[in-house]
Design a protein around this motif. Structure first.
Motif, PDB file in Angstrom:
ATOM      1  N   UNK A  97     -63.771  55.034  -2.605  1.00  0.00           N
ATOM      2  CA  UNK A  97     -64.996  55.382  -1.888  1.00  0.00           C
ATOM      3  C   UNK A  97     -64.949  54.799  -0.477  1.00  0.00           C
ATOM      4  N   UNK A  98     -65.846  55.297   0.362  1.00  0.00           N
ATOM      5  CA  UNK A  98     -66.013  54.779   1.721  1.00  0.00           C
ATOM      6  C   UNK A  98     -67.431  54.262   1.850  1.00  0.00           C
ATOM      7  N   UNK A  99     -67.590  53.110   2.485  1.00  0.00           N
ATOM      8  CA  UNK A  99     -68.917  52.553   2.700  1.00  0.00           C
ATOM      9  C   UNK A  99     -68.951  51.681   3.941  1.00  0.00           C
ATOM     10  N   UNK A 100     -70.157  51.315   4.339  1.00  0.00           N
ATOM     11  CA  UNK A 100     -70.366  50.471   5.517  1.00  0.00           C
ATOM     12  C   UNK A 100     -70.807  49.088   5.058  1.00  0.00           C
ATOM     13  N   UNK A 101     -70.229  48.064   5.636  1.00  0.00           N
ATOM     14  CA  UNK A 101     -70.593  46.697   5.283  1.00  0.00           C
ATOM     15  C   UNK A 101     -71.970  46.394   5.873  1.00  0.00           C
ATOM     16  N   UNK A 148     -67.382  38.302  -1.454  1.00  0.00           N
ATOM     17  CA  UNK A 148     -67.934  39.623  -1.768  1.00  0.00           C
ATOM     18  C   UNK A 148     -68.599  40.206  -0.527  1.00  0.00           C
ATOM     19  N   UNK A 149     -68.800  41.519  -0.564  1.00  0.00           N
ATOM     20  CA  UNK A 149     -69.475  42.228   0.522  1.00  0.00           C
ATOM     21  C   UNK A 149     -70.570  43.112  -0.065  1.00  0.00           C
ATOM     22  N   UNK A 150     -71.633  43.304   0.695  1.00  0.00           N
ATOM     23  CA  UNK A 150     -72.704  44.213   0.312  1.00  0.00           C
ATOM     24  C   UNK A 150     -72.466  45.504   1.070  1.00  0.00           C
ATOM     25  N   UNK A 151     -72.139  46.574   0.342  1.00  0.00           N
ATOM     26  CA  UNK A 151     -71.734  47.853   0.925  1.00  0.00           C
ATOM     27  C   UNK A 151     -72.853  48.877   0.740  1.00  0.00           C
TER      28      UNK A 151
END
Length: 186
Positions: A97-101, A148-151
């Motif tokens: 998938x693709x997401x923004x941080x 961790x990152x929130x995407x």
């Protein structure tokens, strides 16, 4: 004793045979040299696009209007640090998938019922056209764990992202998106 004319013809015939064999040997040498160069080139491309870069096709419209279904994205796998706002390619059980941080390790994420996103108490505004509604899985304010990152997807009302599955571990991030190629540009 051989006459001089026969000797010259014989010498010229031998010279032609020697030259023909020499040319064949050079042709074989050139062929193997070309083959070795092609194999080396294939190896370099293989290493570049399996270890350094990643090419992926966008599936769905969770990043609309930034990315559209079918767009190709080029990611850089050797990224050491990710910043808020970076587009990343990440893996889940159902694929890539693709997401923004939206938030990094240690940040606090809060989403109001009106659709406002706050990171560490600061309202996040900008290019995102859609409101950010909280999901049912997390309680807010949410503390993003270390490593961790929130995407979030850009099409916030239609995307499945960290609001649904929680913070994304850094080991699931495959690459930072560095370029995109529109489908209609192919």
């Amino acid at each position: 004793m051989m006459p001089v004319a026969d000797y010259r013809e014989h010498s010229q015939a031998l010279a032609k045979i020697i030259q023909l064999r020499r040319n064949r040997a050079l042709d074989r040498q050139d062929f193997f040299s070309l083959l070795l160069r092609l194999l080396l080139l294939v190896l370099v491309f293989y290493l570049l696009f399996t270890q350094v870069f990643l090419i992926s096709q966008v599936r769905g419209n969770s990043m609309f209007p930034s990315l559209k279904d079918g767009d190709l994205v080029l990611g850089f796998r050797l990224q050491g640090e990710y910043l808020k706002g970076d587009l990343v390619l990440y893996s889940l059980e159902d694929g890539r998938h693709v997401g923004r941080i939206a938030a990094g390790p240690g940040d606090y994420v809060d989403i109001s019922p009106e659709g406002e996103l706050l990171v560490n108490g600061t309202l996040q505004t900008g290019e995102i056209l859609y409101p950010t509604y909280p999901g049912d899985k997390l309680t807010y304010p949410y503390h993003v764990p270390e490593d961790s990152l929130f995407i979030l997807g850009d099409y916030r009302t239609q995307s499945s992202d960290s609001r649904d599955f929680g913070a994304l571990p850094l080991e699931d991030v495959e690459a930072k998106v560095i370029s995109l190629l529109r489908r209609r540009g192919l």
